[in-house]
Write a protein that holds these residues in place. Structure first.
Motif, PDB file in Angstrom:
ATOM      1  N   LEU A 142       0.837  -1.195   0.000  1.00  5.88           N
ATOM      2  CA  LEU A 142       0.000   0.000   0.000  1.00  5.88           C
ATOM      3  C   LEU A 142       0.872   1.246   0.000  1.00  5.88           C
ATOM      4  O   LEU A 142       1.964   1.256   0.570  1.00  5.88           O
ATOM      5  CB  LEU A 142      -0.898   0.023   1.240  1.00  5.88           C
ATOM      6  CG  LEU A 142      -1.912  -1.114   1.393  1.00  5.88           C
ATOM      7  CD1 LEU A 142      -2.545  -1.065   2.781  1.00  5.88           C
ATOM      8  CD2 LEU A 142      -2.978  -1.027   0.319  1.00  5.88           C
ATOM      9  N   PHE A 143       0.369   2.327  -0.638  1.00  5.76           N
ATOM     10  CA  PHE A 143       1.045   3.608  -0.505  1.00  5.76           C
ATOM     11  C   PHE A 143       0.046   4.688  -0.121  1.00  5.76           C
ATOM     12  O   PHE A 143      -1.146   4.587  -0.393  1.00  5.76           O
ATOM     13  CB  PHE A 143       1.836   3.978  -1.769  1.00  5.76           C
ATOM     14  CG  PHE A 143       1.019   4.299  -2.990  1.00  5.76           C
ATOM     15  CD1 PHE A 143       0.580   5.600  -3.248  1.00  5.76           C
ATOM     16  CD2 PHE A 143       0.717   3.313  -3.918  1.00  5.76           C
ATOM     17  CE1 PHE A 143      -0.153   5.900  -4.377  1.00  5.76           C
ATOM     18  CE2 PHE A 143      -0.017   3.605  -5.069  1.00  5.76           C
ATOM     19  CZ  PHE A 143      -0.451   4.907  -5.297  1.00  5.76           C
ATOM     20  N   ASN A 144       0.560   5.714   0.556  1.00  5.00           N
ATOM     21  CA  ASN A 144      -0.251   6.816   1.048  1.00  5.00           C
ATOM     22  C   ASN A 144      -0.604   7.749  -0.105  1.00  5.00           C
ATOM     23  O   ASN A 144       0.291   8.308  -0.740  1.00  5.00           O
ATOM     24  CB  ASN A 144       0.534   7.562   2.128  1.00  5.00           C
ATOM     25  CG  ASN A 144      -0.239   8.673   2.779  1.00  5.00           C
ATOM     26  OD1 ASN A 144      -0.893   9.461   2.125  1.00  5.00           O
ATOM     27  ND2 ASN A 144      -0.150   8.751   4.101  1.00  5.00           N
ATOM     28  N   LEU A 151       3.766   2.509   2.572  1.00  2.61           N
ATOM     29  CA  LEU A 151       3.412   2.349   3.976  1.00  2.61           C
ATOM     30  C   LEU A 151       4.026   1.083   4.548  1.00  2.61           C
ATOM     31  O   LEU A 151       3.948   0.012   3.952  1.00  2.61           O
ATOM     32  CB  LEU A 151       1.891   2.301   4.128  1.00  2.61           C
ATOM     33  CG  LEU A 151       1.159   3.607   3.859  1.00  2.61           C
ATOM     34  CD1 LEU A 151      -0.344   3.368   3.814  1.00  2.61           C
ATOM     35  CD2 LEU A 151       1.493   4.647   4.925  1.00  2.61           C
ATOM     36  N   LYS A 152       4.625   1.217   5.711  1.00  3.96           N
ATOM     37  CA  LYS A 152       5.156   0.070   6.434  1.00  3.96           C
ATOM     38  C   LYS A 152       4.082  -0.386   7.408  1.00  3.96           C
ATOM     39  O   LYS A 152       4.012   0.069   8.556  1.00  3.96           O
ATOM     40  CB  LYS A 152       6.442   0.454   7.167  1.00  3.96           C
ATOM     41  CG  LYS A 152       7.563   0.880   6.227  1.00  3.96           C
ATOM     42  CD  LYS A 152       8.790   1.317   7.000  1.00  3.96           C
ATOM     43  CE  LYS A 152       9.887   1.793   6.063  1.00  3.96           C
ATOM     44  NZ  LYS A 152      11.083   2.266   6.804  1.00  3.96           N
ATOM     45  N   ALA A 169       0.082   3.272  10.126  1.00  2.92           N
ATOM     46  CA  ALA A 169      -1.323   3.670  10.236  1.00  2.92           C
ATOM     47  C   ALA A 169      -2.032   2.691  11.167  1.00  2.92           C
ATOM     48  O   ALA A 169      -1.683   1.518  11.237  1.00  2.92           O
ATOM     49  CB  ALA A 169      -1.984   3.662   8.866  1.00  2.92           C
ATOM     50  N   GLU A 170      -3.030   3.187  11.889  1.00  4.91           N
ATOM     51  CA  GLU A 170      -3.843   2.334  12.768  1.00  4.91           C
ATOM     52  C   GLU A 170      -5.297   2.558  12.405  1.00  4.91           C
ATOM     53  O   GLU A 170      -5.947   3.479  12.895  1.00  4.91           O
ATOM     54  CB  GLU A 170      -3.586   2.676  14.234  1.00  4.91           C
ATOM     55  CG  GLU A 170      -4.280   1.711  15.186  1.00  4.91           C
ATOM     56  CD  GLU A 170      -3.866   1.921  16.636  1.00  4.91           C
ATOM     57  OE1 GLU A 170      -4.736   1.746  17.509  1.00  4.91           O
ATOM     58  OE2 GLU A 170      -2.699   2.266  16.871  1.00  4.91           O
ATOM     59  N   LYS A 187      -6.980   5.812  14.586  1.00  4.53           N
ATOM     60  CA  LYS A 187      -6.380   6.678  15.595  1.00  4.53           C
ATOM     61  C   LYS A 187      -5.489   7.689  14.899  1.00  4.53           C
ATOM     62  O   LYS A 187      -4.642   7.335  14.064  1.00  4.53           O
ATOM     63  CB  LYS A 187      -5.576   5.857  16.602  1.00  4.53           C
ATOM     64  CG  LYS A 187      -4.982   6.679  17.733  1.00  4.53           C
ATOM     65  CD  LYS A 187      -4.280   5.809  18.760  1.00  4.53           C
ATOM     66  CE  LYS A 187      -5.276   4.975  19.546  1.00  4.53           C
ATOM     67  NZ  LYS A 187      -4.613   4.224  20.654  1.00  4.53           N
ATOM     68  N   LEU A 188      -5.668   8.972  15.228  1.00  2.84           N
ATOM     69  CA  LEU A 188      -4.860  10.042  14.664  1.00  2.84           C
ATOM     70  C   LEU A 188      -3.567  10.216  15.462  1.00  2.84           C
ATOM     71  O   LEU A 188      -3.411   9.666  16.548  1.00  2.84           O
ATOM     72  CB  LEU A 188      -5.654  11.347  14.656  1.00  2.84           C
ATOM     73  CG  LEU A 188      -6.942  11.324  13.824  1.00  2.84           C
ATOM     74  CD1 LEU A 188      -7.707  12.628  13.983  1.00  2.84           C
ATOM     75  CD2 LEU A 188      -6.632  11.057  12.352  1.00  2.84           C
ATOM     76  N   LYS A 189      -2.630  11.002  14.907  1.00  2.00           N
ATOM     77  CA  LYS A 189      -1.327  11.171  15.543  1.00  2.00           C
ATOM     78  C   LYS A 189      -1.433  11.791  16.933  1.00  2.00           C
ATOM     79  O   LYS A 189      -0.596  11.557  17.798  1.00  2.00           O
ATOM     80  CB  LYS A 189      -0.416  12.011  14.645  1.00  2.00           C
ATOM     81  CG  LYS A 189      -0.006  11.306  13.363  1.00  2.00           C
ATOM     82  CD  LYS A 189       0.903  12.176  12.529  1.00  2.00           C
ATOM     83  CE  LYS A 189       1.314  11.468  11.243  1.00  2.00           C
ATOM     84  NZ  LYS A 189       2.203  12.325  10.399  1.00  2.00           N
TER      85      LYS A 189
END
Length: 199
Positions: A142-144, A151-152, A169-170, A187-189
């Motif tokens: 996947l990529f952002n 994305l890792k 990402a969560e 969940k945001l940063k």
């Protein structure tokens, strides 16, 4: 589960086209966006063309306020194209609280070429944008779509209708029995909770 090493190595590059998620009967998806239970915006998607080769247009608008005063604004526009069940290209523009970002991605014979203001990278041929609507993308890298980076993450299917993404990402995405995207929770940063609910 997708191992991070597999994600970065692109071991799925030779896979054939995907079976895409079902196109919504209305040819559009609309979500209310909530942060910690309070509505902050909307996420709209429209689908054009053949279901196996759709053009998907996305518009996201969000604003977080402190009382009556906006403290964060977000605008995102994307045009995503698939051909014969395979990702073909993506063009996005984003304004994240005044920070402008632009991403251009296209599949080539040697990989997915992703260009941003910071330069160009070539991801695995099987890389797909993390745009949520198509659950089949979780079986590959996947990529952002906003930042244009690989994305890792690890992905895991939970039951019949949920996909869980963990790592950079969560996020959890839900789909109905035919594969149409129905909800999101993440969940945001800053530790707050982001939710999408169908409008």
């Amino acid at each position: 589960m997708i191992d991070r090493r597999l994600l970065l190595a692109g071991g799925l590059a030779a896979l054939p086209g995907l079976t895409l998620a079902a196109t919504p009967p209305s040819r559009r998806l609309a979500f209310h966006v909530l942060r910690n239970g309070a509505r902050i915006g909307e996420h709209l998607m429209s689908f054009a063309g053949d279901p196996a080769s759709p053009t998907v247009t996305t518009d996201v608008r969000m604003a977080v306020k402190l009382g009556p005063v906006p403290v964060f604004r977000y605008r995102h526009h994307a045009v995503e194209r698939w051909t014969g069940g395979r990702f073909a290209s993506l063009e996005t523009t984003t304004d994240s609280n005044g920070k402008a970002e632009r991403v251009s991605a296209r599949r080539t014979d040697t990989g997915v070429v992703i260009e941003t203001a910071k330069g160009r990278i070539t991801g695995p041929a099987g890389a797909r944008p993390f745009t949520h609507w198509n659950p089949e993308v979780f079986t590959g890298p996947l990529f952002n779509p906003q930042e244009g980076k690989l994305l890792k993450v690890t992905t895991r299917k939970v039951g019949a209708t949920q996909w869980s993404v963990r790592g950079e990402a969560e996020i959890d995405d839900w789909y109905d029995e035919v594969g149409v995207w129905t909800a999101l929770k993440g969940k945001l940063k800053d530790g707050s909770t982001l939710e999408y609910r169908r409008a």
